[in-house]
Each structure stands twice: as C-alpha cells, then as structure tokens.
Design a protein around this motif. Structure first.
Motif, mmCIF file in Angstrom:
data_model
loop_
_atom_site.group_PDB
_atom_site.id
_atom_site.type_symbol
_atom_site.label_atom_id
_atom_site.label_comp_id
_atom_site.label_asym_id
_atom_site.label_seq_id
_atom_site.Cartn_x
_atom_site.Cartn_y
_atom_site.Cartn_z
ATOM 1 N N PRO A 28 39.258 3.681 13.553
ATOM 2 C CA PRO A 28 40.196 3.528 14.680
ATOM 3 C C PRO A 28 40.108 2.122 15.259
ATOM 4 N N VAL A 29 41.050 1.794 16.098
ATOM 5 C CA VAL A 29 40.864 0.633 16.971
ATOM 6 C C VAL A 29 39.937 1.080 18.103
ATOM 7 N N ASP A 30 39.471 0.141 18.905
ATOM 8 C CA ASP A 30 38.438 0.406 19.908
ATOM 9 C C ASP A 30 38.833 1.565 20.837
ATOM 10 N N PRO A 31 38.158 2.704 20.736
ATOM 11 C CA PRO A 31 38.535 3.864 21.565
ATOM 12 C C PRO A 31 38.385 3.613 23.064
ATOM 13 N N ARG A 32 37.368 2.856 23.448
ATOM 14 C CA ARG A 32 37.177 2.602 24.881
ATOM 15 C C ARG A 32 38.334 1.775 25.436
ATOM 16 N N PHE A 85 42.680 -5.397 21.431
ATOM 17 C CA PHE A 85 41.958 -4.383 20.659
ATOM 18 C C PHE A 85 42.796 -3.843 19.507
ATOM 19 N N VAL A 86 44.119 -4.021 19.594
ATOM 20 C CA VAL A 86 45.009 -3.689 18.485
ATOM 21 C C VAL A 86 45.382 -4.944 17.706
ATOM 22 N N GLU A 87 45.932 -5.916 18.391
ATOM 23 C CA GLU A 87 46.539 -7.065 17.737
ATOM 24 C C GLU A 87 45.530 -8.004 17.083
ATOM 25 N N GLN A 88 44.284 -7.961 17.535
ATOM 26 C CA GLN A 88 43.259 -8.823 16.957
ATOM 27 C C GLN A 88 42.170 -8.039 16.234
ATOM 28 N N ALA A 89 42.312 -6.744 16.105
ATOM 29 C CA ALA A 89 41.328 -5.947 15.378
ATOM 30 C C ALA A 89 41.286 -6.424 13.924
ATOM 31 N N PRO A 90 40.120 -6.795 13.403
ATOM 32 C CA PRO A 90 40.047 -7.389 12.059
ATOM 33 C C PRO A 90 40.682 -6.529 10.972
ATOM 34 N N HIS A 177 44.960 8.557 22.837
ATOM 35 C CA HIS A 177 44.117 9.710 23.179
ATOM 36 C C HIS A 177 44.165 10.652 21.982
ATOM 37 N N PRO A 178 43.286 11.649 21.922
ATOM 38 C CA PRO A 178 43.327 12.580 20.793
ATOM 39 C C PRO A 178 44.679 13.285 20.698
ATOM 40 N N VAL A 179 45.190 13.387 19.483
ATOM 41 C CA VAL A 179 46.476 14.040 19.232
ATOM 42 C C VAL A 179 46.251 15.188 18.253
ATOM 43 N N THR A 180 46.527 16.397 18.712
ATOM 44 C CA THR A 180 46.392 17.605 17.903
ATOM 45 C C THR A 180 47.768 18.052 17.431
ATOM 46 N N GLY A 234 42.415 6.074 19.397
ATOM 47 C CA GLY A 234 42.370 4.863 18.594
ATOM 48 C C GLY A 234 42.843 5.033 17.172
ATOM 49 N N PHE A 235 43.231 6.265 16.789
ATOM 50 C CA PHE A 235 43.777 6.491 15.448
ATOM 51 C C PHE A 235 44.940 5.535 15.209
ATOM 52 N N ALA A 236 44.972 4.936 14.012
ATOM 53 C CA ALA A 236 46.034 3.982 13.689
ATOM 54 C C ALA A 236 46.581 4.261 12.293
ATOM 55 N N ALA A 237 47.883 4.098 12.150
ATOM 56 C CA ALA A 237 48.554 4.262 10.863
ATOM 57 C C ALA A 237 49.720 3.281 10.820
#
Length: 309
Positions: A28-32, A85-90, A177-180, A234-237
C-alpha cells in the motif's frame, strides 16, 4: 496473477497491463498518511443528506453538466502538501514510469466519494434508480462540488471522458480506508482492454460466477474475469484507459472515500504503454464514447449491468 511478490516491478507492471489491463500493488501507500488525509477530508463537510439540493431547488434549475471538480473547485488543491505519500511513493513512481516514461504528467486528480443509501434523499433515489452512471454532482449543492460523488457506476472505460484522445493514459486509484464488499469496491474486468475502445454502455453477458463475455463489434469478443478490488487503508491499483470497471451502490452505513488520478505520458516515447497498446485488437481512440445521455446531459438509458455482478 497480480498479487505475486516480484523483484522486477517495471517488468511486472507491463506484463500485468498486457495480460489483464491492470496492476494491483502488493504494497500500500503509507496508511498513516492516508488516514490523516481522510480525517482532514471528513472535517470539510458532513457526508449525509445535507450534501444535496432539495427536490424543488433542483427542479427550479437542473444542471447536469459542469458539476464535477475542476481547477479552482477541487478539494485536493487544498491538500497538495499532503499528497506526497501517493505521488512520490517509490513503487508508485516506478510503476507509472515503466508504462508512461519518466516525464509523465498528472492529467487530473480528485477525491471520489461513494455515497451510502442512508445519505441520499428519497426523492433522489427515485430519480436515479436504474441509471447506468449515477454521478450525483447534478444534485449536490454547488459549494460541495469539489468532490465527485457517486451511487454505483456501470462498467465503463475511462476513455469515456476523452473523445478522440488516444489511450495514452492510466488510472491510479487509492483507498483511504479499508474497503470491503459492502463499501462500493471497484469491480474490474481483467482482459477487457484487449478489444480497445468501445462506446458506452458496453455489450456484456454474464458467463459465470466471476466471468463475463464482452463484445466490441466488429473487433470481436473476449472472456473476462471479474475481480473485486477490496483492500486495506492505502490499497492502490492502476488500470488501462480501455479496461472496463464499475461499482455497485454503497451498501455500508458510511461513505467510501478514495483518490483517483489520471496520469498520461509526456513528450518522451512511452515504451511500456506502446508495448501494451500494440497487443490490443480494437481502436485506441473514439470519436464518440457514449450514447447514454440526452442533449442536456441527463440519463437517456435505464440499464445497469454491474448491478448483476
């Protein structure tokens, strides 16, 4: 197939886009940071029926176009300093660079909110029942139109908003946030990108518990696998502009808040996306992208395939 651990992220991303038209990130990206941004977004308004115009207010001046976020009316402009935390996440940067080149550009970014049934006024539920695209912006008070609100969206391609533009961009989606299954997760049809661009609404027939037959005449048909994108904070796709995806209405008792980015190649030759697009059997651009709207922008078709998913 898309959840295996890999050491060659760039190669894996290109392979996933060729095979499935999408890549789900293992990390994920940084959850905090996502949680902090979510808290800041929720402080800007109540996500309840106070978002909406009254029935008489709407009918006095119905506006179906120009109701989405735009420059100068986009909540994320207020939070630019929080988006690193999104745009610069390695791993995000590496993956996008693999497809679009190092000089890629962000075309659009915004907050997307899946609105729960409990927040939608009864009069509005009646109006929108069965619509293929329930973008609620037309019914939202003008001061709140810096976010995109929806209540279920049928399977579609993100090419839908870009007439005559080549599919040289991708969509990046991040859950804050968590997505069910109850939180309006994305439903994605793996392999649907192979037939290129097609006019919305799309020709889909259920062929199994998690499978659909997708036709794009005269470019053929293909069997696709339905993948439901649930995930933690922080889940990303990300997915191709021709990959079919949608959501059912939010069945939870709270809103689903996410980030959506559209990212395009720059001036450099984007070898990764060129390799992906070379495998497609249909057009990379369309003169007309949809036939579901009336002249004023209101819904002209009452049908929604994703509700059968």
């Amino acid at each position: 197939m898309m959840a295996k651990a890999r050491t060659d992220l760039a190669g894996a991303v290109i392979s996933d886009f060729i095979e499935a038209g999408a890549h789900l990130f293992d990390a994920p990206v940084d959850p905090r940071a996502a949680t902090d941004l979510l808290a800041a977004i929720r402080q800007t308004r109540r996500f309840d029926d106070s978002l909406f115009l009254g029935e008489a207010e709407f009918d006095a001046d119905p506006q179906y176009t120009g109701v989405n976020p735009r420059p100068g009316r986009n909540l994320l402009e207020r939070f630019e300093e929080r988006l690193g935390f999104v745009e610069q996440a390695p791993h995000i940067v590496e993956a996008i660079t693999a497809l679009l080149g190092a000089d890629y550009e962000i075309l659009n970014k915004k907050v997307v909110c899946g609105v729960p049934a409990s927040a939608i006024p009864d009069w509005l539920k009646t109006r929108i029942h069965g619509n293929p695209v329930n973008n609620l912006g037309a019914y939202v008070r003008p001061e709140h139109r810096d976010i995109t609100y929806f209540y279920g969206i049928d399977f579609h391609q993100d090419l839908i908003d870009y007439k005559e533009r080549e599919a040289d961009f991708l969509t990046l989606y991040v859950y804050l946030h968590p997505v069910t299954r109850a939180d309006a997760p994305l439903y994605l049809l793996e392999g649907s990108h192979r037939l290129g661009g097609s006019v919305f609404p799309h020709d889909l027939t259920r062929s199994g518990d998690d499978a659909w037959t997708y036709r794009n005449d005269p470019h053929g048909e293909t069997e696709t696998r339905q993948r439901i994108l649930t995930g933690d904070t922080g889940f990303a796709a990300m997915w191709h502009a021709c990959t079919l995806h949608g959501t059912q209405p939010d069945a939870a008792d709270h809103e689903r808040i996410s980030l959506r980015y559209l990212v395009a190649r720059g001036k450099d030759r984007a070898v990764g996306m060129e390799a992906v697009n070379a495998t497609l059997n249909g057009p990379l651009s369309l003169i007309d992208t949809r036939k579901d709207l009336a002249a004023d922008g209101s819904a002209a078709i009452r049908a929604n395939t994703v509700l059968k998913a």
